[in-house]
Design a protein around this motif. Structure first.
Motif, PDB file in Angstrom:
ATOM      1  N   GLU A 182      16.769   7.926   3.426  1.00  0.00           N
ATOM      2  CA  GLU A 182      16.784   9.350   3.645  1.00  0.00           C
ATOM      3  C   GLU A 182      17.118   9.791   5.069  1.00  0.00           C
ATOM      4  OE1 GLU A 182      14.557  12.057   1.355  1.00  0.00           O
ATOM      5  OE2 GLU A 182      13.203  12.363   3.048  1.00  0.00           O
ATOM      6  N   LEU A 183      16.691   9.024   6.045  1.00  0.00           N
ATOM      7  CA  LEU A 183      16.715   9.552   7.408  1.00  0.00           C
ATOM      8  C   LEU A 183      16.907   8.420   8.404  1.00  0.00           C
ATOM      9  CD1 LEU A 183      16.008  12.485   8.240  1.00  0.00           C
ATOM     10  CD2 LEU A 183      13.705  11.686   8.703  1.00  0.00           C
ATOM     11  N   GLY A 197      14.057   6.085   7.728  1.00  0.00           N
ATOM     12  CA  GLY A 197      13.064   6.663   6.834  1.00  0.00           C
ATOM     13  C   GLY A 197      13.508   6.518   5.399  1.00  0.00           C
ATOM     14  N   ARG A 238      14.661   5.793  -1.848  1.00  0.00           N
ATOM     15  CA  ARG A 238      15.924   6.376  -1.407  1.00  0.00           C
ATOM     16  C   ARG A 238      16.008   6.351   0.113  1.00  0.00           C
ATOM     17  NH1 ARG A 238      15.921  11.776  -3.348  1.00  0.00           N
ATOM     18  NH2 ARG A 238      15.131  12.416  -1.318  1.00  0.00           N
ATOM     19  N   ARG A 261      12.468   7.406   1.389  1.00  0.00           N
ATOM     20  CA  ARG A 261      11.619   8.246   0.561  1.00  0.00           C
ATOM     21  C   ARG A 261      11.058   7.379  -0.547  1.00  0.00           C
ATOM     22  NH1 ARG A 261       9.365  13.103   1.703  1.00  0.00           N
ATOM     23  NH2 ARG A 261       8.766  14.157  -0.209  1.00  0.00           N
ATOM     24  N   ILE A 262       9.754   7.247  -0.600  1.00  0.00           N
ATOM     25  CA  ILE A 262       9.147   6.409  -1.637  1.00  0.00           C
ATOM     26  C   ILE A 262       7.852   7.069  -2.101  1.00  0.00           C
ATOM     27  CG2 ILE A 262       8.030   4.907   0.100  1.00  0.00           C
ATOM     28  CD1 ILE A 262       8.618   2.589  -1.924  1.00  0.00           C
ATOM     29  N   LEU A 263       7.739   7.306  -3.387  1.00  0.00           N
ATOM     30  CA  LEU A 263       6.571   7.954  -3.977  1.00  0.00           C
ATOM     31  C   LEU A 263       6.187   9.229  -3.234  1.00  0.00           C
ATOM     32  CD1 LEU A 263       4.237   4.907  -4.744  1.00  0.00           C
ATOM     33  CD2 LEU A 263       5.743   6.107  -6.314  1.00  0.00           C
ATOM     34  N   GLY A 264       7.177  10.056  -2.935  1.00  0.00           N
ATOM     35  CA  GLY A 264       6.875  11.360  -2.364  1.00  0.00           C
ATOM     36  C   GLY A 264       6.577  11.371  -0.884  1.00  0.00           C
ATOM     37  N   THR A 265       6.716  10.236  -0.199  1.00  0.00           N
ATOM     38  CA  THR A 265       6.467  10.210   1.240  1.00  0.00           C
ATOM     39  C   THR A 265       7.660   9.582   1.939  1.00  0.00           C
ATOM     40  OG1 THR A 265       4.140   9.836   0.793  1.00  0.00           O
ATOM     41  CG2 THR A 265       4.859   9.445   3.027  1.00  0.00           C
ATOM     42  N   THR A 266       7.924  10.023   3.149  1.00  0.00           N
ATOM     43  CA  THR A 266       8.955   9.358   3.933  1.00  0.00           C
ATOM     44  C   THR A 266       8.277   8.297   4.802  1.00  0.00           C
ATOM     45  OG1 THR A 266      10.137  11.441   3.985  1.00  0.00           O
ATOM     46  CG2 THR A 266      10.895   9.730   5.467  1.00  0.00           C
ATOM     47  N   VAL A 267       8.714   7.060   4.646  1.00  0.00           N
ATOM     48  CA  VAL A 267       8.122   5.957   5.398  1.00  0.00           C
ATOM     49  C   VAL A 267       9.207   5.317   6.244  1.00  0.00           C
ATOM     50  CG1 VAL A 267       6.953   3.745   5.245  1.00  0.00           C
ATOM     51  CG2 VAL A 267       6.468   5.498   3.560  1.00  0.00           C
ATOM     52  N   GLY A 268       8.940   5.204   7.552  1.00  0.00           N
ATOM     53  CA  GLY A 268       9.906   4.556   8.422  1.00  0.00           C
ATOM     54  C   GLY A 268       9.654   3.065   8.472  1.00  0.00           C
ATOM     55  N   ASP A 325       0.830  -1.203   0.000  1.00  0.00           N
ATOM     56  CA  ASP A 325       0.000   0.000   0.000  1.00  0.00           C
ATOM     57  C   ASP A 325       0.863   1.251   0.000  1.00  0.00           C
ATOM     58  OD1 ASP A 325      -2.373  -1.271  -0.042  1.00  0.00           O
ATOM     59  OD2 ASP A 325      -2.788  -1.085   2.098  1.00  0.00           O
ATOM     60  N   LEU A 326       1.941   1.185   0.745  1.00  0.00           N
ATOM     61  CA  LEU A 326       2.791   2.368   0.874  1.00  0.00           C
ATOM     62  C   LEU A 326       3.709   2.535  -0.334  1.00  0.00           C
ATOM     63  CD1 LEU A 326       3.655   2.114   4.654  1.00  0.00           C
ATOM     64  CD2 LEU A 326       2.241   3.834   3.550  1.00  0.00           C
ATOM     65  N   GLY A 327       3.676   1.602  -1.255  1.00  0.00           N
ATOM     66  CA  GLY A 327       4.447   1.749  -2.486  1.00  0.00           C
ATOM     67  C   GLY A 327       5.651   0.831  -2.581  1.00  0.00           C
TER      68      GLY A 327
END
Lengths: 477, 264, 354
Positions: C315-316, C325, C313, C327-334, C303-305
């Protein structure tokens, strides 16, 4: 399904579908999703034009700071400390004001009015000394901190900071078998456990959500803070030299709160390894973009929501409790009130745990609200000891205006330093208030988890008090 | 008819035209379903349309209670059903079942897809799935203000052409674009705007073969259903509500009656 | 008086402590998971006779499905009971009209026996699917739990469960689940041990019995859907690459893996890098999600991509170090490290920013 007899043709379609599924093999769901994402990506490329990399902008700069190894935790502690400080210091004055209004002014006026129109004593007792006082108490103790704490939290949420707290804290909570977002529900529990339980909705993994619900009660809610502070001041502050009293008693209260967090983590770990081991677990944590919070609107809606919640709780849960408290102190059997019978009977049992019959009865009849435990304890102690000239009469909850007054009553009831320590422990580790129990049932739809959440802390509390008491007695001889 | 742009005098801006939740709506002309990913401002759009006050928060999945509300525009009454926010309609979860089944069996007159303009690619995923089910939809491209702040430009005409549905830019928190959205809903509901939803085949020949085989069989028995591809796909996913609809034969009518209510 | 001695006992803290501690012991004995009295009583409620009967039917069906003959002795071995008891059991099955017996070698299921067996197998496999997708039960325990559950869960309860899960057609080991009507696809594939060198195939099934062999296969990270390429076959050992990872198994162990040969046209999968290997700032394309991410966790990530083909990428890092974190499809997901270890990627850039 059973009522209609499927025609052969339907079966044909369904059986064809089944055969096709067997042919497609195990991975085909992924294939479908993959092809939709591919098309979405293709469309987005055709229509979206991006100048520069958005991730390198504002959000990432803030994130780099609030999640940094060195600054992440200090910033978090500072912000949370600020919220707590604003709550504690800001709530004192309105709480006093409300208490003065409801209990100092309206209560005597009501009593006078009832007497002047010739209301029978039992009726004014049940309605005014019981129901009204309990409601007044809950509203004046609970409303101000709630109305300050939760709007502040909501502001942090709207801004987008809370998910970052969960992100930073996840490492610790993962080791306890829990979800980073439990850091937030735990913090909200310090405001109100029922609100903390509702807040667990943001934890989207079933196992971790249950863990957060069951352990939320270990966060010392605002109904229990006054008890802790009062008892610590009297018994722990009183046991050390006067110039240390303030700092030691404050330290004791903080120690109890920290102990609660410790229990929360330890019990989370135990649950995830035992009864909740088989529950499904899924972790992911979205870090939404920062958004400027709409301060006025948030404060307004949050304030209204909390006020409604407190009033609802006071009327639905505290009011009946007030009636019961008055009744047990005023219905007499064989010359003694029900309360005294129970206190006498349960006293030896209470002493094993370093408590006494008064405390046990107070915690049973004050399940609906922790705020009225101390008023109930004082009333019952006076009832039991037969002290003259204090309180408002049999079955009327009261709070003394001075700490010395409270101390005199409690010492007369046989309280010692050990009783004080055990009461502090038991106030942390006992069943959730009935509002929270009700909320847990509503959120889990399960009797099993509601019962576990109710009895786990009380069993734990009794075990801890038992060992504290007996080891203390063994050492002090 | 009111002026579609600069719509300060649109009927929707008058409070007396808003029907509040809980008041039984005796006559509803159109049913509008509100779908979208979590945290795209769907609740804010809902509140703007209906004048209700649902809690919103910067946190995915914050809205837990479902809501219905209404408004009237150009002498028609609209009932708005706020569906649970989901990322997809392809897996088995209660939220997705509710959203999917409402769009398929509830047959809303218009489905408004609220999408986050700053994450269009992610949101198009759900959009494409919804377009497989219904052919009357509007894409509400929300959070345009944020997109602008992040220097994201979206070619709305191109997107609308590709998807085959109206695309309306909005900033619901600032109440921008709402009149245009209401206008677009009206046009799709009344049939003034005829959608040509994008439906694309997958790249897997094996999967396409399976779908084609099923569609052929389904078309023999249930002729005239517009979204047989979706039905076939759901059958391959073992969707119990579709299986039930086939067993009872109610797939043929696609009647709203077999989906009794949104509330559990 | 009892009451009196109770007070006496509790007046001495030493005795009280001892008493209190001793009280905790029987409580633990009752409630302890798996070995406690409660868990024991749950297991013992099963009717042994029925369990044997159903297990025998299941075994007979398995033989029929795989087209191998089975004898009284092999049944006895499979059920871990004596030949005597097995003979009695078979007689009972025959008198119930579930099997036919022509001498000792010719054991045949009747139609009634077959549909009984299929019902049991259906419940067993649905339960395994349920444990895999909807619970956090360890994969080593699926089979054992399902072996208990198949004799307890009613077919209609199993159907409801299946409907809720989207009527799965495969269990987590890759075995087909019989339909309510008792349909099953033809047995497919061949054992891995029978493949020639240089063959490319796909794993379609891992046998979950005996437990020790399955344990080893699971430890190697093998699962249905994996591509295997046979590299070498000598001395009763088979060396193969499973999705690029080299494995060596004895022929006996390899026989527990069922594969289906693929046309050589299919690209041979190479060993893939893990998402967790990305350094902050590096980008990659997702190649696949390990099947060990399952059920709700898999749905969530998709769901989150986290879908093959998506750019990602690192990122964090969180202040605590672990979730990271992306970066996937414009959102940062942990996501946590243990999850990033199960996502395969292809690095696209190696240049770090900053």
């Amino acid at each position: 399904m059973e009522s209609t007899i499927p025609t052969n043709k339907d079966n044909e379609i369904l059986s064809l579908a089944n055969n096709l599924r067997w042919d497609l093999g195990v991975n085909f769901h992924d294939t479908i999703i993959e092809s939709i994402y591919e098309d979405a990506s293709h469309l987005a490329k055709r229509s979206v034009h991006q100048e520069g990399d958005p991730a390198k902008h504002f959000d990432l700069k803030i994130d780099r700071i609030v999640t940094s190894r060195w600054l992440g935790f200090p910033i978090m502690f500072l912000l949370l400390a600020l919220v707590f400080w604003l709550t504690v210091s800001g709530a004192n004055y309105p709480s006093g004001l409300l208490a003065d209004l409801f209990i100092g002014k309206i209560y005597p006026w009501l009593k006078g009015a009832a007497a002047s129109i010739g209301t029978p004593t039992w009726l004014s007792g049940v309605a005014i000394d019981g129901a009204y006082l309990a409601v007044a108490w809950v509203v004046s103790v609970m409303l101000p901190p709630m109305a300050i704490f939760f709007p502040l939290f909501t502001l942090l949420e709207d801004f987008g900071y809370l998910p970052r707290v969960a992100f930073n804290m996840d490492n610790l909570f993962r080791k306890a078998g829990a979800h980073g977002k439990q850091a937030l529900t735990l913090s909200m529990g310090f405001g109100c456990n029922a609100a903390g339980v509702i807040a667990t909705r943001v934890i989207d993994s079933p196992r971790e959500r249950l863990i957060a619900i069951i352990t939320n009660n270990f966060s010392l809610c605002n109904g229990r803070w006054p008890t802790q502070i009062l008892i610590a001041t009297i018994f722990i502050g009183g046991a050390v030299p006067a110039y240390l009293a303030g700092i030691v008693s404050a330290g004791a209260v903080v120690a109890i709160a920290v102990l609660g967090i410790g229990f929360s983590l330890a019990v989370s770990w135990g649950l995830s390894k035992s009864i909740l081991r088989g529950e499904a677990s899924a972790f992911s944590l979205e870090l939404p973009p920062y958004r400027p919070p709409r301060i006025l609107q948030t404060l307004y809606t949050s304030l209204i929501d909390r006020t409604i919640f407190v009033l609802w709780r006071a009327i639905v849960f505290a009011l009946p409790a007030g009636i019961v408290i008055w009744l047990v102190a005023n219905i007499h059997v064989n010359g003694l009130s029900i309360a005294e019978h129970f206190i006498r009977w349960s006293n030896p049992f209470g002493l094993v745990f370093g408590l006494n019959g008064v405390i046990i009865l107070a915690y049973i009849i004050a399940i609906p609200a922790n705020e009225i435990v101390i008023p109930t304890v004082l009333m019952l102690t006076v009832l039991q000891t037969g002290l003259q000239g204090v309180g408002e009469g049999a079955g009327v909850m009261f709070d003394t205006t001075s700490i010395q007054g409270t101390e005199t009553i409690l010492r007369a009831g046989g309280w010692t330093l050990l009783t004080g320590i055990n009461l502090m422990l038991f106030s942390l580790l006992h069943n959730p208030c009935s509002t929270t129990i009700y909320t847990i049932f509503k959120e889990t739809h399960s009797w099993k988890w509601t019962l576990v959440s109710t009895f786990l802390p009380i069993v734990l509390g009794l075990v801890v008090c038992f060992f504290t008491t007996q080891i203390w007695l063994l050492i002090t001889g | 008819m009111s002026n579609p742009t600069g719509c300060e005098n649109c009927p929707v801006h008058h409070k007396e035209h808003l029907i509040r939740m809980g008041i039984a709506m005796d006559r509803v002309d159109y049913v509008v379903a509100l779908a979208g990913n979590p945290n795209t401002g769907k609740s804010t759009v809902f509140n703007n349309l209906t004048g209700l006050r649902q809690h919103t928060g910067n946190w995915p999945g914050k809205t837990v209670t479902r809501a219905e509300g209404g408004y009237s525009y150009a002498e028609k009454r609209y009932k708005v059903v706020d569906l649970p926010g989901t990322y997809s309609l392809l897996s088995t979860s209660t939220d997705e079942d509710v959203a999917r089944n409402f769009i398929l069996f509830g047959r809303p007159d218009v489905t408004v897809i609220v999408a986050d303009a700053t994450r269009l690619e992610r949101n198009l995923n759900l959009t494409l799935q919804i377009l497989e089910i219904t052919d009357r939809a509007v894409l509400c491209l929300n959070l345009m203000d944020e997109a602008k702040r992040n220097h994201i430009e979206i070619d709305l005409r191109n997107l609308s052409k590709d998807l085959g549905i109206p695309v309306i830019p909005t900033a619901a928190r600032q109440k921008e674009g709402m009149p245009e959205l209401i206008q677009a809903i009206e046009e799709v509901a009344s049939g003034k705007y005829v959608c040509k939803p994008r439906r694309k085949k997958s790249k897997s020949p094996k999967l396409n073969h399976a779908i084609d085989t099923l569609v052929k069989k389904l078309a023999e028995q249930f002729p005239g259903i517009p979204n047989l591809n979706w039905v076939a796909l759901r059958l391959l996913e073992g969707d119990e509500s579709i299986i039930d609809a086939i067993r009872t034969g109610e797939l043929g009518t696609l009647s709203p009656s077999i989906f009794p209510s949104l509330t559990p | 008086m009892i009451c009196h001695s109770y007070i006496l006992l509790l007046s001495d803290p030493g005795w009280t402590l001892l008493f209190g501690t001793l009280l905790l012991v029987p409580l633990a004995g009752i409630f302890w998971p798996k070995i406690g009295l409660l868990a024991f009583s749950r297991r013992s409620r099963l009717n042994r006779q029925r369990v044997w009967l159903e297990d025998a039917l299941k075994y007979l069906f398995d033989c029929e499905y795989k087209k191998v003959t089975c004898s009284l002795n092999s049944i006895a071995g499979n059920l871990h009971i004596s030949a005597d008891k097995t003979a009695k059991l078979l007689n009972r099955l025959r008198s119930m009209g579930l099997i036919t017996m022509e001498g000792e070698a010719e054991l045949q299921l009747t139609d009634a026996g077959r549909s009984y067996a299929l019902r049991i197998i259906r419940v067993h496999r649905i339960w395994e699917r349920y444990l895999a997708d909807e619970t956090g039960v360890d994969q080593m325990e699926w089979h054992g739990e399902a072996d208990l559950q198949e004799h307890q869960l009613s077919p209609s309860a199993a159907n409801q469960l299946a409907a809720r899960m989207g009527n799965p057609v495969f269990d987590p080991h890759g075995d087909p689940i019989p339909t309510i009507e008792g349909e099953m696809p033809q047995h497919r594939g061949q054992p891995l041990s029978s493949l020639e060198e240089g063959t490319v195939a796909q794993i379609i099934h891992l046998e979950d019995e005996p437990h020790t062999i399955y344990e080893q296969l699971a430890a190697l990270g093998l699962y249905p859907g994996m591509q295997v390429y046979v590299m070498d076959k000598t001395d009763g050992k088979i060396t193969f690459a499973a999705d690029g990872e080299e494995c060596i198994l004895t022929t006996l162990f390899a026989a527990s893996i069922t594969v289906e040969t693929l046309k050589t046209k299919e690209k041979i999968r190479e060993k893939q890098e893990l998402l967790s290997s990305l350094v902050l700032g590096e980008s990659a394309e997702i190649i696949s999600l390990s099947p060990n991410i399952r059920g709700q966790q898999r749905r969530r990530l998709m769901d989150l991509g986290f879908v093959p083909g998506t750019a990602i990428r690192a990122e964090l890092n969180s202040a605590g170090g672990d979730p990271r974190g992306y970066r996937i499809l414009g959102t940062t997901v942990g996501i946590r490290r243990q999850q990033a270890d199960l996502i395969y990627i292809k690095r696209t850039t190696t240049n770090k920013h900053e």
